[in-house]
Every structure is written in C-alpha cells, then in structure tokens.
Scaffold this motif. Structure first.
Motif, PDB file in Angstrom:
ATOM      1  N   THR A 165     100.799  80.641 102.947  1.00 38.02           N
ATOM      2  CA  THR A 165     101.714  79.688 103.039  1.00 38.02           C
ATOM      3  C   THR A 165     101.034  78.102 102.798  1.00 38.02           C
ATOM      4  O   THR A 165     101.567  77.524 101.934  1.00 38.02           O
ATOM      5  CB  THR A 165     102.480  79.373 104.500  1.00 38.02           C
ATOM      6  OG1 THR A 165     103.054  80.556 104.544  1.00 38.02           O
ATOM      7  CG2 THR A 165     103.277  78.453 104.450  1.00 38.02           C
ATOM      8  N   VAL A 166      99.730  77.777 103.320  1.00 35.57           N
ATOM      9  CA  VAL A 166      99.276  76.638 103.085  1.00 35.57           C
ATOM     10  C   VAL A 166      98.948  76.519 101.596  1.00 35.57           C
ATOM     11  O   VAL A 166      99.159  75.573 101.103  1.00 35.57           O
ATOM     12  CB  VAL A 166      97.889  76.657 103.896  1.00 35.57           C
ATOM     13  CG1 VAL A 166      97.172  75.392 103.574  1.00 35.57           C
ATOM     14  CG2 VAL A 166      98.374  76.637 105.292  1.00 35.57           C
ATOM     15  N   VAL A 167      98.188  77.475 100.975  1.00 37.69           N
ATOM     16  CA  VAL A 167      98.356  77.609  99.563  1.00 37.69           C
ATOM     17  C   VAL A 167      99.029  77.202  98.839  1.00 37.69           C
ATOM     18  O   VAL A 167      99.306  76.295  98.156  1.00 37.69           O
ATOM     19  CB  VAL A 167      97.414  78.678  99.062  1.00 37.69           C
ATOM     20  CG1 VAL A 167      97.218  78.842  97.760  1.00 37.69           C
ATOM     21  CG2 VAL A 167      95.935  78.598  99.768  1.00 37.69           C
ATOM     22  N   MET A 168     100.322  77.890  98.975  1.00 34.15           N
ATOM     23  CA  MET A 168     101.882  77.891  98.378  1.00 34.15           C
ATOM     24  C   MET A 168     102.117  76.516  98.367  1.00 34.15           C
ATOM     25  O   MET A 168     102.492  75.730  97.482  1.00 34.15           O
ATOM     26  CB  MET A 168     102.476  78.810  99.004  1.00 34.15           C
ATOM     27  CG  MET A 168     103.220  79.839  98.033  1.00 34.15           C
ATOM     28  SD  MET A 168     104.528  80.691  98.476  1.00 34.15           S
ATOM     29  CE  MET A 168     103.866  81.290 100.172  1.00 34.15           C
ATOM     30  N   VAL A 226     104.841  74.490 113.840  1.00 32.59           N
ATOM     31  CA  VAL A 226     103.712  73.566 114.165  1.00 32.59           C
ATOM     32  C   VAL A 226     103.257  72.744 112.862  1.00 32.59           C
ATOM     33  O   VAL A 226     103.032  71.701 112.915  1.00 32.59           O
ATOM     34  CB  VAL A 226     102.447  74.379 114.590  1.00 32.59           C
ATOM     35  CG1 VAL A 226     101.271  73.699 114.825  1.00 32.59           C
ATOM     36  CG2 VAL A 226     102.789  75.080 116.287  1.00 32.59           C
ATOM     37  N   MET A 227     103.396  73.532 111.708  1.00 32.26           N
ATOM     38  CA  MET A 227     102.928  72.929 110.609  1.00 32.26           C
ATOM     39  C   MET A 227     104.037  71.781 110.347  1.00 32.26           C
ATOM     40  O   MET A 227     103.579  70.647 110.029  1.00 32.26           O
ATOM     41  CB  MET A 227     103.333  73.892 109.385  1.00 32.26           C
ATOM     42  CG  MET A 227     101.971  75.040 109.192  1.00 32.26           C
ATOM     43  SD  MET A 227     102.606  75.739 107.699  1.00 32.26           S
ATOM     44  CE  MET A 227     101.080  76.776 107.531  1.00 32.26           C
ATOM     45  N   LEU A 253     103.168  68.923 112.647  1.00 31.35           N
ATOM     46  CA  LEU A 253     101.773  68.325 112.048  1.00 31.35           C
ATOM     47  C   LEU A 253     101.877  67.387 110.809  1.00 31.35           C
ATOM     48  O   LEU A 253     101.473  66.392 110.933  1.00 31.35           O
ATOM     49  CB  LEU A 253     100.838  69.530 111.822  1.00 31.35           C
ATOM     50  CG  LEU A 253      99.392  69.119 112.039  1.00 31.35           C
ATOM     51  CD1 LEU A 253      99.112  68.726 113.443  1.00 31.35           C
ATOM     52  CD2 LEU A 253      98.681  70.289 111.379  1.00 31.35           C
ATOM     53  N   ILE A 254     102.543  67.850 109.811  1.00 25.36           N
ATOM     54  CA  ILE A 254     102.780  67.230 108.444  1.00 25.36           C
ATOM     55  C   ILE A 254     103.446  65.933 108.761  1.00 25.36           C
ATOM     56  O   ILE A 254     103.199  64.658 108.555  1.00 25.36           O
ATOM     57  CB  ILE A 254     103.463  68.085 107.483  1.00 25.36           C
ATOM     58  CG1 ILE A 254     102.699  69.253 107.199  1.00 25.36           C
ATOM     59  CG2 ILE A 254     103.730  67.182 106.271  1.00 25.36           C
ATOM     60  CD1 ILE A 254     101.540  68.888 106.301  1.00 25.36           C
ATOM     61  N   GLN A 255     104.739  65.954 109.712  1.00 24.64           N
ATOM     62  CA  GLN A 255     105.259  64.852 110.127  1.00 24.64           C
ATOM     63  C   GLN A 255     104.646  63.811 110.684  1.00 24.64           C
ATOM     64  O   GLN A 255     104.673  62.637 110.487  1.00 24.64           O
ATOM     65  CB  GLN A 255     106.727  65.523 110.962  1.00 24.64           C
ATOM     66  CG  GLN A 255     107.537  64.087 111.128  1.00 24.64           C
ATOM     67  CD  GLN A 255     108.566  63.948 109.962  1.00 24.64           C
ATOM     68  OE1 GLN A 255     109.224  64.712 109.151  1.00 24.64           O
ATOM     69  NE2 GLN A 255     108.103  62.503 109.477  1.00 24.64           N
ATOM     70  N   THR A 306     108.942  65.803 100.984  1.00 29.88           N
ATOM     71  CA  THR A 306     108.677  66.885 100.265  1.00 29.88           C
ATOM     72  C   THR A 306     107.666  67.983 100.666  1.00 29.88           C
ATOM     73  O   THR A 306     108.287  69.193 100.477  1.00 29.88           O
ATOM     74  CB  THR A 306     107.863  66.277  98.985  1.00 29.88           C
ATOM     75  OG1 THR A 306     108.570  65.294  98.506  1.00 29.88           O
ATOM     76  CG2 THR A 306     107.805  67.306  97.769  1.00 29.88           C
ATOM     77  N   ILE A 307     106.787  67.878 101.465  1.00 33.21           N
ATOM     78  CA  ILE A 307     105.984  68.804 101.987  1.00 33.21           C
ATOM     79  C   ILE A 307     106.836  69.568 102.841  1.00 33.21           C
ATOM     80  O   ILE A 307     106.675  71.090 102.576  1.00 33.21           O
ATOM     81  CB  ILE A 307     104.557  68.545 102.542  1.00 33.21           C
ATOM     82  CG1 ILE A 307     103.660  67.536 101.479  1.00 33.21           C
ATOM     83  CG2 ILE A 307     103.995  69.399 103.053  1.00 33.21           C
ATOM     84  CD1 ILE A 307     102.453  66.834 102.311  1.00 33.21           C
TER      85      ILE A 307
END
Ligand SMILES: Nc1ncnc2c1ncn2[C@@H]1O[C@H](COP(=O)(O)OP(=O)(O)OP(=O)(O)O)[C@@H](O)[C@H]1O
Ligand SMILES: [Mg+2]
Lengths: 220, 330
Positions: free
Chosen positions: A15-18, A200-201, A204-206, A155-156
């Motif tokens: 998922t991270v790579v994608m 969590v992702m 974290l990004i936010q 976007t992320i």
C-alpha cells in the motif's frame, strides 16, 4: 499468528509503495493541468493568459474523468497497464490507473489553491514586467504553497482510499488483504488489522500535512 | 519622463469607463488624478501603465508610443516603471527584503548588486534593519514603504500610485506622502497619483486632473483649481475638504450663502474692509480659515452679505475684480 503478521506487513508495504508512486505520478500529470486550468481561466479569477476555449476543453475532460466511478476507470485502464508494465495485476500495475484516476482530482485541487492567490499581487508582478513563467514560478506557486500542501495531503489520503479499492481487483495492498482474508475467508482479524492500519496511515498523513502547512504559514 | 495621453477610450461592454481622456503629464512632477468611486481612475491608470490596452487612443512616454508594443517590448518597458497600490500587493511568501529584490530578480541582476541595492532602498524608505521581517508583521505604513522600495528597485522614471494612501490613517498618510515627495525630488520621478481624497492632492500634488464618468472635467495647477474650481465635481471635493478640515473654523451653523476663496498674497490684504467701505455691504462671516497648499496659502471664507441683494451683487462684483473667487449657493 506469524503468517498473519507477515501478510499484514507485506500488504502495508504494498500500500505504501502504491500510494507513494501514484501520488508522484498523479502530481506529475495533474499539477501542470491544474496550473493550465488556472492561468487560462478568465481574468476576473486571476487568469494571466486567458483562453476560454482551451480552458473549457480541459475543464470538460477533467470533469468527465472525475465523474467516472473509480472501479470502472480501473477496469478501462487495465489494458494500458498491460501495455506499459506487461501485466494488469499486482501492485505496480495498479499504480498506473491509480495515478490517472487521481490526476484530474489533483488538477482541480491545484487550480483551487492557485485561485486563492490575491489577484492584486499577480497584477503587481505583471506591472513589474514579469513573464508569465515568472509569475507562475515565483508568485503563484510560492504564494499558494501552504494551500498546495493541504491539497497534496488530501490527494494522498484519497489515494489511500482508492488503493484499498484497487485491492478488490487484484491490486495487492491492505484492501486486497481485507477482502481476500477478512471477507472471503471469514477471518475478521485480518479485516480489523487492515482497517486499523489504514486509519493510522490517514491520521499520520493528515497530521504531517497539517504541520507542514502550518509551519509555512507561521513564517509569513 | 513626460507622459502624453491622446483621446484614450476603454469600454467594458456598454460602460465607458474611460471616455476620451487626453492629458499631458509633465516630467518631474507629482500629478494628481482625482475622481469619485467608479470615475474610471483605476482603469485610466491601468491604461497609462500598460497593464491594459485602450480600445482607441495613444499613450506616449516621452515621445515613444507604448500602447501598441509587442509582448516582449511591453515586458521590457514595464521594468522601467514603478507602481504602488491601495492594498500594497506585497508577496506574503517573501519577507521585506525579498519583496524588494523581486523586480531585480526578474531582470536577472547579479546577486551582490541586488543585496546592496536592497539595503540602500530599505534605508531610503526608513526601514533599516527590518529586511528580514515577514510582511504580516509590518504595519500598513511600513507595508507601503516596502512597496515603495520595491517599486523603486529598478530605478524607474515613473511611479504610479493607485490610491496608495487610502488604507492608511491620516498621520501615516502624511508620512507616506512626504516620503513620496522626497523620493520624487531625489530621483527626478514623474509621479502619477490616483486618489479620491482632496487632502492628498493638496498635500502632495503640483498639478491635478479631475475625472468624472471617464472624462477629464478640469485640469491645472493645484493652486488654480483650489482657488477657482470650475466643475461641480471639483467644488464637491473642495467642500468636503472644508468640512473635514479643522483649519476652517465655523462659528455659526446657519447661513453662509457665499463662499469666498483668496489666493496667496491676497490672504494678507484687507479686501473685505475695502469692499465693505466702497459698497456699503455688511459681511456676516460664518466660517473662515486658511489652507496650506504645496506652495501657497489659500484663504476661505463662508459669509452672508447684506444689507440687500443689490449691495451684495456690487460687493461680489468688486471682490471678483480683486481676484477673489466667489461662489454663490443656489
Ligand atoms: N475589468 C472590468 N470589467 C468590467 N467593468 C469594469 C472593470 N474594471 C472597471 N470596471 C468598471 O469601470 C468603471 C470604472 O472603474 P474604476 O475601477 O476605473 O473606477 P475607480 O475610479 O478606480 O473607482 P474606485 O475609486 O472605486 O477605485 C466602474 O463602473 C467599474 O465597475
Ligand atoms: Mg480604483
């Protein structure tokens, strides 16, 4: 237990790579389109090279692409993945439709951020004899930067959601894990783990995005 | 640099924003353009500063025609003019000194030169040591100083000011006007000052054009316009000035049928008593004061004249003979 941890870690990495790659590619595609949408827009809204026909053509295309349901877009774009990567399944193959699906969204986000720049400031830059390119690079983008960062954050986060859906059609990653193990094989623990990691992702990004944006604003 | 405008016109749809303006703006002066909101001032300044092309008409800088330049020439020519605005229009992404550096950056000047020139300019506008300040931390007056420094960075020969003091309080306005006048002299600039405040014209300008619905209704030396206004728009502007000015003392709210304006030396002469003796007129003075123009003093007196209309008419005629401007309320 061990296999579960391994599977979860592997899916998280996918998922991270994608998300990472598709963020980069969608920005490469969407950013220039967003800039074009803004600068060719009408003068009242801060367009510096007004071109109504050109602007409305790209605007139409962007709208059409955005109104496609993501899953359908993915399926339509699969042959493209096969052409470029040689396969239409797997993490790498998913990056292409993800990037293309997110690009029109990016374009609108960038356009909206640039529209927020005070037209008076742009007029001042123009009065000083700036070229259009100088206005874009030295005025519009720096002035809009905090808002652009928020746009990229958005976007992320969207791409994390899209990438989970992409899992449904064999794209790998956490969405794939949740569907194949959690749903089809009735192992709710997989589902729960995948969902928690996605949450969590996103958080974290936010958090990081907000921090960067706030930091940029504080310097002003 | 001298600016010549020939029959400039600019329409927005059916609206004639600028409708046949011809002006000669002499070099090395502060030239005011005053008008009510919507009179077409900003449109005119955009035409004169090459930000917009006129529908018809011509703009000359010295004897060079500049309203029909190609894109490339236009960019080069724009680098020779400076412009400041009501809202300052500074780059919030840059600190004070980087704002001032911008016009030099876009001309690809050498870094050391930019650094030196920026210091010089900060000193010129009285902001030594504030170069690193983020724009949001500056007061309105300081922001306008940064904007002035930025406008002067490339040594322009013309400075356009569009309502440059309208967002500032009266003290700051005076300080900024003083700075603009000082810089005008130092750099031999032609300053075009757009405003809707008569105070600005009085305190800073040498000549003024009065704009109304896209037309120039009056043009001339500030002292001439102040002492003998012709158009009703100008008179309105002047009366708003007399009302707000504390230099005019009004000791009676009522009355005041006649407004008398005296120029320069006449302020010192005993015209009123001379006229009174010669005609037998009785003056009942309601308000009076002195205004200080750029080079001259202007006396104003609001009065009733008696005892009868015939005597009053003779008094007015004699006053006019003696160079006093007399306006009679309808
Ligand atoms: N870009 C534009 N499109 C359409 N109409 C315009 C445009 N710019 C100005 N106008 C109109 O032209 C007229 C003159 O406007 P302008 O801004 O020149 O007035 P102004 O004298 O500067 O007024 P203010 O003191 O309010 O700034 C106004 O009626 C305005 O609505
Ligand atoms: Mg205006």
């Amino acid at each position: 237990m061990q296999t579960m941890i391994n599977l979860v870690l592997q899916s998280t990495w996918q998922t991270v790579v994608m998300v990472f790659l598709s963020t980069i590619f969608s920005l490469i595609l969407g950013f220039p389109i967003g800039v074009l949408l803004h600068v060719t827009g009408s003068e009242e809204h801060g367009g510096i090279i007004p071109h109504p026909v050109f602007c409305s053509i790209i605007s139409r295309i962007v709208n059409i692409l955005r109104s496609f349901p993501f899953l359908i877009l993915m399926i339509v774009l699969m042959p493209l993945s096969r052409l470029i990567i040689g396969t239409s399944i797997g993490t790498m193959a998913t990056v292409i439709p993800l990037s293309i699906a997110a690009a029109p969204f990016v374009a609108r986000v960038i356009e909206t951020s640039l529209k927020e720049v005070d037209p008076g400031v742009v007029q001042a830059a123009k009065a000083m004899g700036s070229s259009n390119w100088q206005i874009i690079r030295k005025v519009l983008i720096p002035e809009a930067l905090p808002s652009l960062v928020s746009g990229v954050t958005l976007t992320i986060i969207n791409l994390i959601g899209y990438s989970a859906m992409a899992g449904a059609i064999g794209g790998g990653g956490l969405g794939d894990l949740a569907i194949r193990y959690g749903y089809q094989r009735f192992r709710p623990s997989y589902m729960v783990a995948a969902v928690i990691i996605i949450i969590v992702m996103v958080e974290l990004i936010q958090f990081v995005g907000d921090r960067i944006s706030a930091r940029l604003l504080a310097k002003r | 640099m001298e600016i010549k405008l020939r029959n400039l016109k600019r329409n927005y749809g059916s609206l004639h924003a600028v409708d046949g303006v011809s002006l000669d703006i002499p070099s090395n002066t502060v030239y005011g353009i005053i008008g009510r909101s919507g009179a077409g001032k900003s449109t005119l300044v955009r035409l004169v500063s090459m930000l917009e092309k006129p529908d018809t008409g011509e703009v000359y800088y010295d004897d060079k025609r500049v309203d029909n330049l190609s894109k490339e020439e236009l960019m080069q020519e724009r680098r020779k003019i400076g412009m400041i605005f009501q809202n300052f229009n500074l780059f919030s992404s840059r600190n004070a000194e980087d704002n001032i550096a911008y016009p030099m950056e876009i001309c690809r000047m050498d870094k050391d030169h930019i650094k030196r020139r920026t210091e010089e300019l900060l000193a010129l506008v009285g902001l030594e040591g504030r170069g690193k300040a983020p724009i949001s931390t500056l007061s309105g007056g300081q922001k306008q100083r940064v904007a002035i420094a930025r406008a002067l960075a490339v040594n322009p020969s013309i400075l356009f000011c569009d309502e440059a003091t309208s967002a500032l309080d009266p003290q700051t306005t005076r300080a900024i006007l003083a700075l603009i006048k000082e810089i005008q002299k130092k750099m031999n600039l032609t300053v075009v000052m757009i405003t809707h405040q008569m105070e600005v014209v009085r305190d800073a300008c040498d000549r003024v054009a009065v704009l109304d619905s896209g037309h120039v209704v009056e043009e001339g030396l500030v002292s001439d316009i102040f002492s003998s206004p012709k158009s009703s728009v100008t008179k309105d502007f002047l009366s708003s000035l007399t009302n707000v000015q504390e230099s005019v003392v009004r000791w009676s709210k009522e009355g005041g049928h006649y407004t008398l304006r005296f120029r320069g030396t006449k302020t010192d002469e005993p015209i009123i008593s001379t006229v009174s003796k010669a005609t037998g007129a009785i003056f009942n003075i309601r308000a009076a004061g002195v205004q200080n123009l750029e080079n001259e003093e202007l006396g104003i007196m609001i009065t009733d004249i008696g005892p009868d209309a015939e005597t009053a008419a003779r008094a007015v005629a004699l006053l006019r003979e003696n160079g006093v401007t007399v306006e009679e309320d309808a």
